[in-house]
Each structure stands twice: as structure tokens, then as C-alpha cells.
Design a protein around this motif. Sequence first.
Motif, PDB file in Angstrom:
ATOM      1  N   ASP A 102     -33.497 -19.558 -74.371  1.00 50.28           N
ATOM      2  CA  ASP A 102     -33.020 -20.506 -73.193  1.00 50.28           C
ATOM      3  C   ASP A 102     -33.659 -22.273 -73.561  1.00 50.28           C
ATOM      4  O   ASP A 102     -33.351 -23.038 -72.882  1.00 50.28           O
ATOM      5  CB  ASP A 102     -33.080 -20.175 -71.639  1.00 50.28           C
ATOM      6  CG  ASP A 102     -32.143 -19.216 -71.402  1.00 50.28           C
ATOM      7  OD1 ASP A 102     -31.346 -18.934 -72.150  1.00 50.28           O
ATOM      8  OD2 ASP A 102     -32.723 -18.356 -70.223  1.00 50.28           O
ATOM      9  N   GLU A 104     -36.556 -22.816 -72.496  1.00 52.54           N
ATOM     10  CA  GLU A 104     -37.428 -23.070 -71.508  1.00 52.54           C
ATOM     11  C   GLU A 104     -38.969 -23.093 -71.750  1.00 52.54           C
ATOM     12  O   GLU A 104     -39.276 -22.060 -72.426  1.00 52.54           O
ATOM     13  CB  GLU A 104     -36.895 -22.256 -70.456  1.00 52.54           C
ATOM     14  CG  GLU A 104     -35.629 -22.805 -70.000  1.00 52.54           C
ATOM     15  CD  GLU A 104     -35.150 -22.081 -68.592  1.00 52.54           C
ATOM     16  OE1 GLU A 104     -36.030 -21.260 -67.973  1.00 52.54           O
ATOM     17  OE2 GLU A 104     -34.064 -22.326 -68.243  1.00 52.54           O
ATOM     18  N   ASP A 117     -36.541 -14.884 -69.673  1.00 51.45           N
ATOM     19  CA  ASP A 117     -34.986 -15.158 -69.559  1.00 51.45           C
ATOM     20  C   ASP A 117     -34.242 -13.997 -69.015  1.00 51.45           C
ATOM     21  O   ASP A 117     -34.636 -12.838 -68.996  1.00 51.45           O
ATOM     22  CB  ASP A 117     -34.272 -15.568 -70.909  1.00 51.45           C
ATOM     23  CG  ASP A 117     -34.716 -14.864 -72.085  1.00 51.45           C
ATOM     24  OD1 ASP A 117     -34.403 -13.653 -71.965  1.00 51.45           O
ATOM     25  OD2 ASP A 117     -35.504 -15.343 -73.213  1.00 51.45           O
TER      26      ASP A 117
END
Length: 335
Positions: free
Chosen positions: A241, A243, A202
Motif C-alpha cells: 500500500d 504506507e 496491510d
Amino acid sequence: MRKKTVSEYIEGIKNGNRALLAQTITLIESNAAKHRKKAEAILKAIHHLSGNSIRIGVSGVPGAGKSTFIETLGTYLCNNGYHVAVLAVDPSSTVSGGSILGDKTRMSELARNKRAFIRPSPSGGKLGGVHYKTRESILLCEAAGYDVIFVETVGVGQGETEVRELVDFFILLVLTGGGDELQQMKRGILELADLLCVHKADGNNKQQALLTQKEYELSLHLLHSNQDGWEPKAVSCSSLDNEGIEEIWDIICEFKTYMKERHLFYENRMKQSNAWLESLVREYLWNSFYENEEVKKYFYDIKTRTEHGSLTALEGAYELIHLYEKRAAKNERCD
């Protein structure tokens, strides 16, 4: 306080009572002889209820963010209807025997989720990255209805092969800078991984994480797969995040389907059972030896003589073994 009966423990586990599940694991982990029979009775009674989960091992280099990763993936799974158990192992001090036991604090969000159960246990200074009763704890969590079980290891790079014998799927977390880290990491640990995840991908670190992922992808191609035919994968993700988390779960599901279609999933479970059997025999023999009255009586004398050179280590070992066998034979005659 009145002591709980075996039936009360079993009913609590069947009903998914988290407090009673925690108490049962404490009972199982106890070294006291008085708890052993009760623990054995509980495990025998719930055994038919176990086995219906995916067991996931998570290890990694120090600072890789294992607890954060498990919390993020665990929360995602809870939100999608799964029941998640985390068996987290904290390193124990070889000096004091103490342990931090801070995983519940680090996974505060997941700990509040009613679909989750977090159990930190000390490693007891044991190599292999897990508590010696982690196998039993897995069975108890499965019997309590948890269908995804994470085993978070100490992550010190010591004997992680034992974790492989406990789980179906093994995730290794690494950080960016793969080239140097890859050189330092033991090849044996890399060969255990079903999935290698470059964590903390990130912010300004995201691009470097993708490059590190490519490095590991090339390295994994050179290694032999630990699971029959399964090609280990390398991904990058960010717990911060959120992700790459869904992709990781998709890979785990793909792995489970792949192994079951080839009848390898339960074959692996049978191998785990055999490893557990051997481990229990070793544990019994170890305890039997060091609890032997003759061994306890002469151990420090023989140890001192060995340290001072008046006795070789081999001679000392055989002398202790002879004392053990002599006492065991005497006990057998008395019985």
C-alpha cells in the motif's frame, strides 16, 4: 574480445555507466590472481570519489519481504531525485556452490529505473550475510554517483554483525506475531538495529502489525543502543500500500543529521575502514596459507590422520603451520 584497460573501467564508473560498473564489480569479486592488480588499481583511483552516500543495511527473517521493501523505498527515492544502488546477496548452496541470483527479477520495477543499479552477488556460503567483496562494491557505487546504497543481506540470522560494520544505518524487518518471533530472534541481532520495521502492515494484518510494533517498542527500550545516544525506533509499514515508506526515509535522514551533528557519522566510517583493513589482512593470510605449496601437498594427509585419530587437531594444525612457515622462509631466501 579485447580486455578493458584500468582507465576504461575508471572512466566508465565516473560517467555512471551501469554496464561498466557491473563489469568492474565482477572483476573485483574475481578470485583470479591475474585480476587482483587491476582491481587494486581501480579501487585506488576511485577512492577519493567515494564516501558521499548513506549506506543502509536491510536484514530480516525469511519471508519478511526484504526485496519488496527495498524496491518500494528505492523507487520512492528515485522519484525524489536520488540515485539508488542495491547490493543484494543471495544465499549460496554449501553443496553445489550455486546461487539463485533472483533479486533483479524480484525488483523488476526498480531495475528498469535509470536512477537505480541492482547487483546480486552470491554469499559463497559466507557467514555474516554479505559477499566478502561488498565493501569494495559500495565504494565503486559511490564513485559512480549513487548517493543511497542498500545492502540486502542473506537474512538467515547468522553473524549479521558484519553488516553493521559496512553500513551507516541498519534496518531489521520483522512480521506480525512479535512475541513468539522476539523469543526466537537472537538478542544480538536486535541490538544491531537502528530501526525495526514490522513489514506487510496491510489488509487484515494491519491492526496486528500495529500491536506487534508496540511490543517491539517496549523491547527496544530494554536494549542498549548500538549507535551513541541514538534511540532505536520501531515502525510498521506496507510496501503493497506504500504506507510508512516516507516516514522511514525521514527517520534515516533524522539519524544522519543526529550523527553528523555529534561528529559520530565519520567516526563510524573510520571504524568501518579499520574493520576493512583487518578483513583484508585476514583474507590475505587465509589465501596465502591455503595457496602454499607445502600446505596443499600435505593438507589432505594430515586431515585424514586427524579424522582417524592418529593425530590430534592441535597437532595437525601445528604441523600445517610449520610446513607453511618453512615454505615461506624458503621463498624469502630465494627472493
